[in-house]
Scaffold this motif. Sequence first.
Motif, PDB file in Angstrom:
ATOM      1  N   PHE A   1       0.830  -1.211   0.000  1.00 50.10           N
ATOM      2  CA  PHE A   1       0.000   0.000   0.000  1.00 50.10           C
ATOM      3  C   PHE A   1       0.859   1.254   0.000  1.00 50.10           C
ATOM      4  O   PHE A   1       2.068   1.208   0.248  1.00 50.10           O
ATOM      5  N   ARG A   2       0.207   2.370  -0.283  1.00 48.14           N
ATOM      6  CA  ARG A   2       0.912   3.634  -0.411  1.00 48.14           C
ATOM      7  C   ARG A   2       0.014   4.733   0.144  1.00 48.14           C
ATOM      8  O   ARG A   2      -1.129   4.884  -0.284  1.00 48.14           O
ATOM      9  N   ASN A   3       0.507   5.464   1.133  1.00 50.37           N
ATOM     10  CA  ASN A   3      -0.203   6.626   1.667  1.00 50.37           C
ATOM     11  C   ASN A   3       0.510   7.860   1.156  1.00 50.37           C
ATOM     12  O   ASN A   3       1.728   7.979   1.261  1.00 50.37           O
ATOM     13  N   LYS A   4      -0.250   8.817   0.606  1.00 45.66           N
ATOM     14  CA  LYS A   4       0.374   9.990   0.009  1.00 45.66           C
ATOM     15  C   LYS A   4      -0.300  11.266   0.542  1.00 45.66           C
ATOM     16  O   LYS A   4      -1.523  11.395   0.431  1.00 45.66           O
ATOM     17  N   GLY A   5       0.497  12.172   1.094  1.00 46.89           N
ATOM     18  CA  GLY A   5      -0.028  13.484   1.463  1.00 46.89           C
ATOM     19  C   GLY A   5      -0.003  13.767   2.957  1.00 46.89           C
ATOM     20  O   GLY A   5      -0.499  12.986   3.761  1.00 46.89           O
ATOM     21  N   LYS A   6       0.575  14.915   3.293  1.00 43.42           N
ATOM     22  CA  LYS A   6       0.604  15.339   4.699  1.00 43.42           C
ATOM     23  C   LYS A   6      -0.807  15.495   5.250  1.00 43.42           C
ATOM     24  O   LYS A   6      -1.050  15.337   6.443  1.00 43.42           O
TER      25      LYS A   6
ATOM     26  N   TYR B   1      -4.462   9.110  12.218  1.00 47.34           N
ATOM     27  CA  TYR B   1      -5.098   9.113  10.903  1.00 47.34           C
ATOM     28  C   TYR B   1      -5.385   7.683  10.481  1.00 47.34           C
ATOM     29  O   TYR B   1      -4.566   6.795  10.720  1.00 47.34           O
ATOM     30  N   ALA B   2      -6.507   7.473   9.848  1.00 48.94           N
ATOM     31  CA  ALA B   2      -6.779   6.183   9.230  1.00 48.94           C
ATOM     32  C   ALA B   2      -6.190   6.243   7.824  1.00 48.94           C
ATOM     33  O   ALA B   2      -6.436   7.188   7.085  1.00 48.94           O
ATOM     34  N   ALA B   3      -5.376   5.247   7.453  1.00 46.42           N
ATOM     35  CA  ALA B   3      -4.766   5.274   6.116  1.00 46.42           C
ATOM     36  C   ALA B   3      -4.852   3.886   5.484  1.00 46.42           C
ATOM     37  O   ALA B   3      -5.840   3.176   5.680  1.00 46.42           O
ATOM     38  N   GLY B   4      -3.838   3.523   4.700  1.00 44.85           N
ATOM     39  CA  GLY B   4      -3.908   2.304   3.895  1.00 44.85           C
ATOM     40  C   GLY B   4      -4.312   1.057   4.662  1.00 44.85           C
ATOM     41  O   GLY B   4      -5.204   0.321   4.237  1.00 44.85           O
TER      42      GLY B   4
END
Lengths: 326, 326
Positions: A125-130, B281-284
């Motif tokens: 997976f990839r999380n992008k952005g502050k 934060y909830a993320a991937g």
Amino acid sequence: MEIRRNPFTGERVLVSPHRLSRPWQPEGFCPFCPGGPETGQGWELLLLPNRYPVVTRNPPTPTQEELFQAEEAYGQAYVLVETPQHDLDDLSDLPPSQIEKVLRLVMKAQKEAEEDPKALYFLFFRNKGKEIGVSLTHPHSQIYILPVVPPRVETELRASEEWYRQRGTCLHCLITTREEKRIVYQNASWKSFVPYYARWPHEVHIYPKRHVSHFTALREDEVRDLADMLRKTLCAFKTALGKPMPYIMVLHQAPLRVETPHYHLHFEIYGMYRPDGKLKYAAGAELGASLYTLDTTPEETAERLRKALANCVTNPRPFRAGMGKV
Amino acid sequence: MEIRRNPFTGERVLVSPHRLSRPWQPEGFCPFCPGGPETGQGWELLLLPNRYPVVTRNPPTPTQEELFQAEEAYGQAYVLVETPQHDLDDLSDLPPSQIEKVLRLVMKAQKEAEEDPKALYFLFFRNKGKEIGVSLTHPHSQIYILPVVPPRVETELRASEEWYRQRGTCLHCLITTREEKRIVYQNASWKSFVPYYARWPHEVHIYPKRHVSHFTALREDEVRDLADMLRKTLCAFKTALGKPMPYIMVLHQAPLRVETPHYHLHFEIYGMYRPDGKLKYAAGAELGASLYTLDTTPEETAERLRKALANCVTNPRPFRAGMGKV
């Protein structure tokens, strides 16, 4: 450190109290740049063990409590540093050949994971952005090799299998083949579209046209076409609203070593800006009830992303188009 | 405007494109303060129809597409303005008698919803904190009256029913009765604790000690005790980390008019600060895989909240304790 299970929802919780002590990097220092203590010099891309992993090769014995279920937090967590260049905004700023290298490195890591009988799932997976909490901006993605199938994938697997059992067809294949009005882009081997059932304001799913269960089963040409697909789709995310959109990208595939005639690998990308450029937050309805509120329609979203993508393709410096407006 | 269903996960999407045109209020104007066009004067609390609702009494016919399922966005959406005072931080700043009035107004709205055969579910929730996207700070909560059961509740109902069918007991009752080490607070009729399977860094579930399916079935004394419970628990959320914690609170109960020996109503509160005061934060992993990463343990969290709550009770001006540090 252990993996707990919610008995009502089947969700898994990776309990990792040691992670709270991970340092906040001093301003200006990037642990992913060349020449750092973990990175060294002379590389085009790197697979680094996550220093504060949620799973590990030598996990402690999980606690035991009546009524509840916990498992060993066995596995591996990696960071994939996609380029030595710190100041690139996103994966789509890399040339297709470099994106292809990223994909081949993921494939290599998954092939290794396939050899480990205790590893049941490979999550890329990839999380992008502050804006969505990503603290390290140097382009990178992540890999979790897990002893459990992610509950969201498990739920999809179950529904897909049920469909297959009743009708003898793969619902993913049907949806991908029939989708027309919400298409964002397609090339020889991939098709991307905003799903009818999108949860997030800019959501795109990317499917290989051929039925494939595992990322490691993709052919050479499919990997090359995927690099093209990701580059253009992510360029659309960057440019659609005049400022780069924070997003989450996740690869959904079958559990390791399990062939699934009913389940078809795909990427899901969740762009978290609403059409007016404001961040979409998940709150009571979403997190407390799994009811998603969409202030737009998937059909409108597809049109917006299709236009942005077309502009990425024709613009002479397409992949930097959104940068000036940040 | 319609309610779409994800065929792989069962999640529902409330598609409401008209909501994007809702105005951003001019700085300093609050639509919930007394004397506004929707509010008028002379009230202690108000139930206002949401001006930009996700469901409505006269929904359009849903679109039809092969392979997919959509339903009429039938229902009602309300805002419950909990006090005329604009500058209170949270529900816990109100006196217990006012919190009780809030709860009785929710109950009244639910009793009305029970009379509507097309209404299947009554969802009461509260989002608190600019950090999680709440734009109107005047204390308020929300109600959705829905033609579908929220998928998260449906999933819990299914697992609870399965447990009941196999063992003849209510798993919620068992967990509530046996919980000891993660208790946050209890009074005569309610018990709150951090669940073993908490997903969020400060998560508390509040259960009535008596098995109750519906909010409208609570006795007078249980409503009074709930006001005490909510006031103290939310005070703990406000003071545990020295600055008010953004949170989501949601009431999970049985579908309207359905008695459930296996399903026990409860409130879930998700406090979104990690122990170090940074936003989670909830993320991937969370949104893409339903894998939750917890940088702490539910046991530590319970201890922290228990201490904060005890301080709320003994401090002479307990419910404003956190305010000075905002």
